[in-house]
Design a protein around this motif. Structure first.
Motif, mmCIF file in Angstrom:
data_model
loop_
_atom_site.group_PDB
_atom_site.id
_atom_site.type_symbol
_atom_site.label_atom_id
_atom_site.label_comp_id
_atom_site.label_asym_id
_atom_site.label_seq_id
_atom_site.Cartn_x
_atom_site.Cartn_y
_atom_site.Cartn_z
ATOM 1 N N TYR A 63 11.921 -19.429 -24.365
ATOM 2 C CA TYR A 63 12.361 -18.720 -23.176
ATOM 3 C C TYR A 63 12.812 -17.302 -23.519
ATOM 4 C CZ TYR A 63 16.964 -20.023 -24.984
ATOM 5 O OH TYR A 63 18.056 -20.179 -25.792
ATOM 6 N N LYS A 64 12.856 -16.463 -22.502
ATOM 7 C CA LYS A 64 13.287 -15.078 -22.675
ATOM 8 C C LYS A 64 14.787 -14.994 -22.426
ATOM 9 C CE LYS A 64 10.645 -11.799 -21.101
ATOM 10 N NZ LYS A 64 9.988 -10.793 -20.192
ATOM 11 N N SER A 65 15.541 -14.583 -23.445
ATOM 12 C CA SER A 65 17.000 -14.548 -23.329
ATOM 13 C C SER A 65 17.447 -13.423 -22.395
ATOM 14 C CB SER A 65 17.639 -14.347 -24.705
ATOM 15 O OG SER A 65 17.393 -13.025 -25.181
ATOM 16 N N LEU A 66 18.707 -13.508 -21.957
ATOM 17 C CA LEU A 66 19.268 -12.444 -21.122
ATOM 18 C C LEU A 66 19.315 -11.127 -21.879
ATOM 19 C CD1 LEU A 66 22.198 -14.378 -19.387
ATOM 20 C CD2 LEU A 66 20.027 -13.679 -18.363
ATOM 21 N N THR A 67 19.569 -11.202 -23.180
ATOM 22 C CA THR A 67 19.579 -9.984 -23.993
ATOM 23 C C THR A 67 18.209 -9.327 -23.990
ATOM 24 O OG1 THR A 67 21.310 -10.856 -25.419
ATOM 25 C CG2 THR A 67 19.982 -9.068 -26.304
ATOM 26 N N THR A 68 17.153 -10.135 -24.182
ATOM 27 C CA THR A 68 15.795 -9.588 -24.159
ATOM 28 C C THR A 68 15.480 -8.967 -22.813
ATOM 29 O OG1 THR A 68 15.027 -11.204 -25.784
ATOM 30 C CG2 THR A 68 13.347 -10.157 -24.411
ATOM 31 N N GLN A 69 15.885 -9.645 -21.743
ATOM 32 C CA GLN A 69 15.601 -9.112 -20.402
ATOM 33 C C GLN A 69 16.247 -7.750 -20.201
ATOM 34 O OE1 GLN A 69 16.124 -12.086 -17.167
ATOM 35 N NE2 GLN A 69 16.218 -13.613 -18.808
ATOM 36 N N GLN A 70 17.501 -7.615 -20.611
ATOM 37 C CA GLN A 70 18.153 -6.320 -20.422
ATOM 38 C C GLN A 70 17.577 -5.266 -21.350
ATOM 39 O OE1 GLN A 70 22.384 -6.084 -20.170
ATOM 40 N NE2 GLN A 70 22.348 -3.837 -20.185
ATOM 41 N N LEU A 71 17.287 -5.642 -22.596
ATOM 42 C CA LEU A 71 16.703 -4.666 -23.518
ATOM 43 C C LEU A 71 15.369 -4.158 -22.990
ATOM 44 C CD1 LEU A 71 17.579 -6.297 -26.959
ATOM 45 C CD2 LEU A 71 18.245 -4.002 -26.211
ATOM 46 N N GLU A 72 14.555 -5.047 -22.454
ATOM 47 C CA GLU A 72 13.273 -4.603 -21.890
ATOM 48 C C GLU A 72 13.498 -3.638 -20.727
ATOM 49 O OE1 GLU A 72 10.797 -7.917 -20.925
ATOM 50 O OE2 GLU A 72 10.369 -8.393 -23.035
ATOM 51 N N VAL A 75 14.961 -0.272 -22.296
ATOM 52 C CA VAL A 75 13.971 0.440 -23.117
ATOM 53 C C VAL A 75 12.827 0.950 -22.248
ATOM 54 C CG1 VAL A 75 12.269 0.183 -24.969
ATOM 55 C CG2 VAL A 75 14.581 -0.737 -25.253
ATOM 56 N N THR A 76 12.437 0.184 -21.237
ATOM 57 C CA THR A 76 11.382 0.655 -20.325
ATOM 58 C C THR A 76 11.791 1.967 -19.673
ATOM 59 O OG1 THR A 76 10.544 -1.575 -19.869
ATOM 60 C CG2 THR A 76 10.093 0.127 -18.212
ATOM 61 N N GLN A 77 13.035 2.074 -19.234
ATOM 62 C CA GLN A 77 13.510 3.330 -18.639
ATOM 63 C C GLN A 77 13.408 4.472 -19.640
ATOM 64 O OE1 GLN A 77 17.493 2.520 -17.281
ATOM 65 N NE2 GLN A 77 16.838 1.265 -15.555
ATOM 66 N N GLN A 78 13.785 4.223 -20.891
ATOM 67 C CA GLN A 78 13.737 5.267 -21.906
ATOM 68 C C GLN A 78 12.301 5.674 -22.216
ATOM 69 O OE1 GLN A 78 16.233 6.876 -23.297
ATOM 70 N NE2 GLN A 78 17.997 5.657 -22.659
ATOM 71 N N MET A 79 11.416 4.690 -22.328
ATOM 72 C CA MET A 79 10.009 5.000 -22.657
ATOM 73 C C MET A 79 9.326 5.731 -21.499
ATOM 74 S SD MET A 79 9.350 3.920 -25.773
ATOM 75 C CE MET A 79 7.594 3.560 -25.967
ATOM 76 N N GLU A 80 9.581 5.278 -20.274
ATOM 77 C CA GLU A 80 8.955 5.943 -19.126
ATOM 78 C C GLU A 80 9.485 7.362 -18.953
ATOM 79 O OE1 GLU A 80 9.603 3.235 -15.882
ATOM 80 O OE2 GLU A 80 7.794 2.065 -16.356
ATOM 81 N N ALA A 81 10.745 7.588 -19.296
ATOM 82 C CA ALA A 81 11.293 8.947 -19.211
ATOM 83 C C ALA A 81 10.589 9.883 -20.179
ATOM 84 C CB ALA A 81 12.793 8.912 -19.513
ATOM 85 N N ARG A 82 9.952 9.320 -21.193
ATOM 86 C CA ARG A 82 9.227 10.116 -22.197
ATOM 87 C C ARG A 82 7.723 10.148 -21.943
ATOM 88 N NH1 ARG A 82 13.910 8.494 -23.845
ATOM 89 N NH2 ARG A 82 15.077 9.676 -25.415
ATOM 90 N N GLY A 83 7.306 9.663 -20.776
ATOM 91 C CA GLY A 83 5.913 9.764 -20.374
ATOM 92 C C GLY A 83 5.039 8.583 -20.741
ATOM 93 N N TYR A 84 5.607 7.533 -21.338
ATOM 94 C CA TYR A 84 4.810 6.354 -21.663
ATOM 95 C C TYR A 84 4.700 5.453 -20.435
ATOM 96 C CZ TYR A 84 5.785 7.731 -26.502
ATOM 97 O OH TYR A 84 5.894 8.432 -27.680
ATOM 98 N N ARG A 85 3.601 4.707 -20.355
ATOM 99 C CA ARG A 85 3.372 3.804 -19.229
ATOM 100 C C ARG A 85 3.317 2.368 -19.737
ATOM 101 N NH1 ARG A 85 -1.501 2.054 -17.069
ATOM 102 N NH2 ARG A 85 -2.584 3.524 -18.447
ATOM 103 N N GLN A 86 4.079 1.485 -19.097
ATOM 104 C CA GLN A 86 4.074 0.093 -19.514
ATOM 105 C C GLN A 86 2.852 -0.622 -18.958
ATOM 106 O OE1 GLN A 86 7.494 -2.201 -18.319
ATOM 107 N NE2 GLN A 86 6.935 -3.962 -19.591
ATOM 108 N N VAL A 87 2.171 -1.381 -19.812
ATOM 109 C CA VAL A 87 0.995 -2.142 -19.422
ATOM 110 C C VAL A 87 1.123 -3.558 -19.996
ATOM 111 C CG1 VAL A 87 -0.476 -0.090 -19.326
ATOM 112 C CG2 VAL A 87 -0.333 -1.422 -21.453
ATOM 113 N N SER A 88 0.202 -4.410 -19.636
ATOM 114 C CA SER A 88 0.167 -5.762 -20.186
ATOM 115 C C SER A 88 -0.364 -5.732 -21.617
ATOM 116 C CB SER A 88 -0.735 -6.645 -19.323
ATOM 117 O OG SER A 88 -1.024 -7.860 -19.977
ATOM 118 N N ARG A 89 0.029 -6.700 -22.417
ATOM 119 C CA ARG A 89 -0.512 -6.783 -23.786
ATOM 120 C C ARG A 89 -2.020 -6.978 -23.768
ATOM 121 N NH1 ARG A 89 4.077 -9.883 -24.189
ATOM 122 N NH2 ARG A 89 2.864 -11.818 -23.969
ATOM 123 N N ARG A 90 -2.540 -7.570 -22.711
ATOM 124 C CA ARG A 90 -3.989 -7.771 -22.598
ATOM 125 C C ARG A 90 -4.739 -6.454 -22.423
ATOM 126 N NH1 ARG A 90 -1.926 -11.855 -19.297
ATOM 127 N NH2 ARG A 90 -2.343 -10.598 -17.442
#
Length: 211
Positions: A63-72, A75-90
């Motif tokens: 299962y995905k822990s609460l810590t992992t959920q918040q870190l994602e 970190v998504t906010q930080q990465m998107e602020a730098r111009g990266y786009r989140q996509v699926s691993r596929r």
């Protein structure tokens, strides 16, 4: 004579206890220490997409822990602020992101007639688990006393959160940032705030600035 000796021991004990408490408060008041590393010839500015690894180090079991959920989320906010786009691993992202958390205890203090100090060893424990849903609370301290001796013993617990950015194509870490902090009671009461602060501090050293 005995009363004067007992008074001196009691006075010394009080001074040592006060000093120990002061050290603990000072440690809790300071922010995390940040350590970063970057691979030679890494060019993070050329990457455009990212995803998270299938099994980050902050998960426990299937299962995905609460810590992992918040870190994602953070970190998504930080990465998107730098111009990266989140996509699926596929979708074959340029970068993958992983998280690791370790805790590390040190016993500090003194016991015996006025001088010999003993220091406990450092040791890294496993990922945090338990009451924070992915974070644990091994921090604690205690005072000891034994006939005519003084005791001043407590445990200092440090935590280390590491965020690793991986080049998906060659499966190698290209950048990592670690926040090292002394766990405090405030962190136990407000784990989400502590995670967010650590992520902010780590990404303040990220080689690609916000756009």
């Amino acid at each position: 004579m005995e009363s004067k000796s007992a008074l001196r021991v009691a006075k010394l004990t009080g001074m040592l206890m006060a000093a120990g408490a002061t050290l603990l408060l000072a440690a809790c008041a300071t922010g995390p220490v940040i350590r970063t590393r970057m691979a030679m010839n890494a060019n993070l500015a050329s990457a455009h997409t990212f995803a998270y690894v299938a099994h980050p180090g902050t998960n426990h079991g299937a299962y995905k822990s609460l810590t992992t959920q918040q870190l994602e989320q953070d970190v998504t906010q930080q990465m998107e602020a730098r111009g990266y786009r989140q996509v699926s691993r596929r979708d074959a992202p340029d970068l993958l992101v992983d998280f690791r958390v370790r805790v590390h205890n040190r016993i500090e203090g003194a016991y015996g007639p006025p001088a010999p100090y003993f220091w406990g060893g450092w040791g890294w424990g496993g990922p945090w688990g338990g009451p924070w849903g992915g974070w644990g609370w091994p921090y604690g301290y205690g005072w000891g006393w034994g006939g005519g001796y003084y005791g001043d013993v407590y445990t200092v617990t440090k935590s280390a959160l590491t965020i690793s950015v991986i080049d998906r194509a060659d499966r190698s870490v290209v950048w990592s940032g670690t926040a090292i902090a002394t766990l405090s009671h405030s962190m136990a009461r407000h784990p989400g705030r502590s995670i967010a602060k650590s992520v902010d501090e780590i990404f303040a050293h990220f080689p690609v600035p916000p756009r």
